[in-house]
Scaffold this motif. Structure first.
Motif, PDB file in Angstrom:
ATOM      1  N   GLY A 213     -13.377  46.988  33.442  1.00  0.00           N
ATOM      2  CA  GLY A 213     -13.564  47.896  34.558  1.00  0.00           C
ATOM      3  C   GLY A 213     -14.057  47.121  35.762  1.00  0.00           C
ATOM      4  O   GLY A 213     -14.308  45.908  35.688  1.00  0.00           O
ATOM      5  N   PRO A 214     -14.228  47.796  36.904  1.00  0.00           N
ATOM      6  CA  PRO A 214     -14.709  47.101  38.102  1.00  0.00           C
ATOM      7  C   PRO A 214     -16.102  46.512  37.920  1.00  0.00           C
ATOM      8  O   PRO A 214     -16.419  45.455  38.459  1.00  0.00           O
ATOM      9  CB  PRO A 214     -14.701  48.199  39.169  1.00  0.00           C
ATOM     10  CG  PRO A 214     -13.707  49.201  38.677  1.00  0.00           C
ATOM     11  CD  PRO A 214     -13.831  49.179  37.185  1.00  0.00           C
ATOM     12  N   SER A 215     -16.957  47.196  37.163  1.00  0.00           N
ATOM     13  CA  SER A 215     -18.319  46.716  36.953  1.00  0.00           C
ATOM     14  C   SER A 215     -18.852  47.320  35.666  1.00  0.00           C
ATOM     15  O   SER A 215     -18.704  48.525  35.432  1.00  0.00           O
ATOM     16  CB  SER A 215     -19.214  47.112  38.127  1.00  0.00           C
ATOM     17  OG  SER A 215     -20.540  46.716  37.914  1.00  0.00           O
TER      18      SER A 215
ATOM     19  N   ILE B   1      -0.918  46.441  40.842  1.00  0.00           N
ATOM     20  CA  ILE B   1      -0.064  47.600  40.590  1.00  0.00           C
ATOM     21  C   ILE B   1       1.310  47.390  41.222  1.00  0.00           C
ATOM     22  O   ILE B   1       1.452  46.737  42.247  1.00  0.00           O
ATOM     23  CB  ILE B   1      -0.700  48.904  41.121  1.00  0.00           C
ATOM     24  CG1 ILE B   1      -0.971  48.817  42.635  1.00  0.00           C
ATOM     25  CG2 ILE B   1      -1.991  49.201  40.372  1.00  0.00           C
ATOM     26  CD1 ILE B   1      -1.487  50.117  43.232  1.00  0.00           C
ATOM     27  N   GLY B   2       2.319  47.970  40.558  1.00  0.00           N
ATOM     28  CA  GLY B   2       3.688  47.858  41.041  1.00  0.00           C
ATOM     29  C   GLY B   2       4.204  49.181  41.560  1.00  0.00           C
ATOM     30  O   GLY B   2       5.270  49.636  41.154  1.00  0.00           O
TER      31      GLY B   2
ATOM     32  N   ASN C 127      -9.445  52.874  37.399  1.00  0.00           N
ATOM     33  CA  ASN C 127     -10.777  52.270  37.335  1.00  0.00           C
ATOM     34  C   ASN C 127     -11.284  52.167  35.904  1.00  0.00           C
ATOM     35  O   ASN C 127     -12.182  51.376  35.614  1.00  0.00           O
ATOM     36  CB  ASN C 127     -11.773  53.078  38.169  1.00  0.00           C
ATOM     37  CG  ASN C 127     -11.597  52.863  39.653  1.00  0.00           C
ATOM     38  OD1 ASN C 127     -11.015  51.864  40.070  1.00  0.00           O
ATOM     39  ND2 ASN C 127     -12.080  53.793  40.457  1.00  0.00           N
ATOM     40  N   ASN C 128     -10.740  52.990  35.015  1.00  0.00           N
ATOM     41  CA  ASN C 128     -11.175  53.008  33.622  1.00  0.00           C
ATOM     42  C   ASN C 128      -9.940  53.194  32.737  1.00  0.00           C
ATOM     43  O   ASN C 128      -9.803  54.199  32.035  1.00  0.00           O
ATOM     44  CB  ASN C 128     -12.187  54.139  33.409  1.00  0.00           C
ATOM     45  CG  ASN C 128     -13.025  53.949  32.152  1.00  0.00           C
ATOM     46  OD1 ASN C 128     -12.757  53.074  31.331  1.00  0.00           O
ATOM     47  ND2 ASN C 128     -14.038  54.783  31.993  1.00  0.00           N
ATOM     48  N   PRO C 129      -9.018  52.225  32.760  1.00  0.00           N
ATOM     49  CA  PRO C 129      -7.713  52.438  32.131  1.00  0.00           C
ATOM     50  C   PRO C 129      -7.767  52.600  30.620  1.00  0.00           C
ATOM     51  O   PRO C 129      -6.968  53.345  30.052  1.00  0.00           O
ATOM     52  CB  PRO C 129      -6.922  51.194  32.531  1.00  0.00           C
ATOM     53  CG  PRO C 129      -7.953  50.152  32.808  1.00  0.00           C
ATOM     54  CD  PRO C 129      -9.104  50.900  33.404  1.00  0.00           C
ATOM     55  N   VAL C 130      -8.681  51.905  29.951  1.00  0.00           N
ATOM     56  CA  VAL C 130      -8.731  52.007  28.497  1.00  0.00           C
ATOM     57  C   VAL C 130      -9.200  53.398  28.080  1.00  0.00           C
ATOM     58  O   VAL C 130      -8.653  53.987  27.140  1.00  0.00           O
ATOM     59  CB  VAL C 130      -9.636  50.911  27.902  1.00  0.00           C
ATOM     60  CG1 VAL C 130      -9.673  51.016  26.391  1.00  0.00           C
ATOM     61  CG2 VAL C 130      -9.144  49.531  28.315  1.00  0.00           C
ATOM     62  N   TRP C 131     -10.175  53.945  28.796  1.00  0.00           N
ATOM     63  CA  TRP C 131     -10.621  55.311  28.507  1.00  0.00           C
ATOM     64  C   TRP C 131      -9.490  56.301  28.746  1.00  0.00           C
ATOM     65  O   TRP C 131      -9.252  57.202  27.934  1.00  0.00           O
ATOM     66  CB  TRP C 131     -11.837  55.659  29.356  1.00  0.00           C
ATOM     67  CG  TRP C 131     -12.362  57.047  29.127  1.00  0.00           C
ATOM     68  CD1 TRP C 131     -12.216  58.132  29.945  1.00  0.00           C
ATOM     69  CD2 TRP C 131     -13.091  57.519  27.980  1.00  0.00           C
ATOM     70  NE1 TRP C 131     -12.808  59.240  29.387  1.00  0.00           N
ATOM     71  CE2 TRP C 131     -13.358  58.890  28.186  1.00  0.00           C
ATOM     72  CE3 TRP C 131     -13.532  56.912  26.812  1.00  0.00           C
ATOM     73  CZ2 TRP C 131     -14.051  59.663  27.253  1.00  0.00           C
ATOM     74  CZ3 TRP C 131     -14.227  57.683  25.880  1.00  0.00           C
ATOM     75  CH2 TRP C 131     -14.478  59.037  26.111  1.00  0.00           C
ATOM     76  N   ALA C 132      -8.761  56.132  29.848  1.00  0.00           N
ATOM     77  CA  ALA C 132      -7.644  57.036  30.148  1.00  0.00           C
ATOM     78  C   ALA C 132      -6.555  56.938  29.088  1.00  0.00           C
ATOM     79  O   ALA C 132      -5.915  57.941  28.740  1.00  0.00           O
ATOM     80  CB  ALA C 132      -7.074  56.722  31.534  1.00  0.00           C
TER      81      ALA C 132
ATOM     82  N   SER D 234      -4.938  45.599  43.316  1.00  0.00           N
ATOM     83  CA  SER D 234      -5.519  46.941  43.273  1.00  0.00           C
ATOM     84  C   SER D 234      -7.038  46.892  43.209  1.00  0.00           C
ATOM     85  O   SER D 234      -7.717  47.645  43.901  1.00  0.00           O
ATOM     86  CB  SER D 234      -4.976  47.705  42.057  1.00  0.00           C
ATOM     87  OG  SER D 234      -5.646  48.944  41.882  1.00  0.00           O
ATOM     88  N   ALA D 235      -7.575  46.014  42.364  1.00  0.00           N
ATOM     89  CA  ALA D 235      -9.030  45.952  42.200  1.00  0.00           C
ATOM     90  C   ALA D 235      -9.421  44.651  41.518  1.00  0.00           C
ATOM     91  O   ALA D 235      -8.632  44.064  40.767  1.00  0.00           O
ATOM     92  CB  ALA D 235      -9.524  47.141  41.376  1.00  0.00           C
ATOM     93  N   ASP D 236     -10.632  44.219  41.782  1.00  0.00           N
ATOM     94  CA  ASP D 236     -11.247  43.160  40.983  1.00  0.00           C
ATOM     95  C   ASP D 236     -11.899  43.817  39.777  1.00  0.00           C
ATOM     96  O   ASP D 236     -12.533  44.871  39.895  1.00  0.00           O
ATOM     97  CB  ASP D 236     -12.294  42.404  41.797  1.00  0.00           C
ATOM     98  CG  ASP D 236     -11.686  41.597  42.929  1.00  0.00           C
ATOM     99  OD1 ASP D 236     -10.564  41.084  42.752  1.00  0.00           O
ATOM    100  OD2 ASP D 236     -12.323  41.481  43.985  1.00  0.00           O
ATOM    101  N   VAL D 237     -11.742  43.211  38.597  1.00  0.00           N
ATOM    102  CA  VAL D 237     -12.265  43.791  37.380  1.00  0.00           C
ATOM    103  C   VAL D 237     -12.955  42.708  36.552  1.00  0.00           C
ATOM    104  O   VAL D 237     -12.849  41.514  36.870  1.00  0.00           O
ATOM    105  CB  VAL D 237     -11.156  44.455  36.532  1.00  0.00           C
ATOM    106  CG1 VAL D 237     -10.495  45.587  37.303  1.00  0.00           C
ATOM    107  CG2 VAL D 237     -10.108  43.424  36.103  1.00  0.00           C
TER     108      VAL D 237
END
Length: 219
Positions: free
Chosen positions: A60-62, A81-82, A3-8, A208-211
């Motif tokens: 992110g999602p929102s 995602i794969g 949900n927050n890939p850049v932060w991770a 996986s998600a809308d972003v």
């Protein structure tokens, strides 16, 4: 985490490429234009961001900015995602290095896959395919890396060579390297890029998600 890939990424495996302050971080400007907040809904995190940059791209999602930050542009996207896919090595794919960056930047300018800067190659492994004259005509590589996941990015083909499956081959080859390392691949594309979404679905990626990808500036 996804949900927050850049932060991770910036607080994890790619912290060496980060400039951080409190609950905000960004990639070094020559690496990538992306920044991240630990919680995009926290005004204090935006204040931290203002101490390191006055403009940034967040995903992110929102995302909703507090007063003082102005949204410049927003693009709707999807994350795929794969988790259950298999990569396939490609005998024609060559690993690209720093000496190839001028050619890579030229290809990006023609094919427009999204942000790619002179040091983006530092983020991971990039593969390319060359034509019979040795010209780089397609490439793909790794961008955000977070615990257990690596993003496939910069998938692009010279417009004169599209329709030959080069992007699919390179996506699978990059995914093969990610899987061999023990990570799972994921990627992003724009919401209206139906051809890419169908292609990635055929390769084994699932929604996986809308972003959103949103750019902001201070003031």
């Amino acid at each position: 985490m996804l949900n927050n890939p850049v932060w991770a990424a910036l607080t994890g495996p790619q912290a060496c490429f980060a400039e951080a302050a409190g609950n905000a971080a960004r990639f070094l400007p020559e690496i990538a234009p992306f920044a991240a907040l630990s919680d995009p809904a926290d005004p204090a995190a935006w204040r931290d961001l203002a101490t390191i940059t006055d403009q940034a791209v967040l995903t992110g999602p929102s995302i909703s900015s507090p007063p003082g930050w102005q949204q410049v542009e927003v693009t709707q996207g999807v994350q795929m995602i794969g988790q259950s896919m298999s990569g396939v090595d490609d005998p024609d794919a060559v690993q690209l290095t720093e000496k190839d960056v001028p050619e890579m930047l030229d290809l990006v300018a023609r094919a427009q896959p999204g942000p790619f800067l002179k040091r983006t190659i530092d983020l991971g492994r990039y593969l390319g395919i060359r034509d019979g004259d040795g010209r780089l005509i397609a490439m793909a590589g790794e961008r955000f890396r977070l615990p257990g996941w690596t993003e496939v990015s910069a998938v692009c083909t010279d417009p004169a060579f599209r329709g030959k499956g080069l992007g699919a081959r390179l996506t699978l080859a990059v995914a093969a390297g990610i899987l061999a390392r023990g990570d799972l691949p994921f990627l992003h594309t724009t919401h209206d890029n139906e051809n890419a979404i169908r292609l990635y679905g055929r390769l084994g990626f699932v929604h996986s998600a809308d972003v959103v990808f949103a750019s902001y500036r201070l003031g």
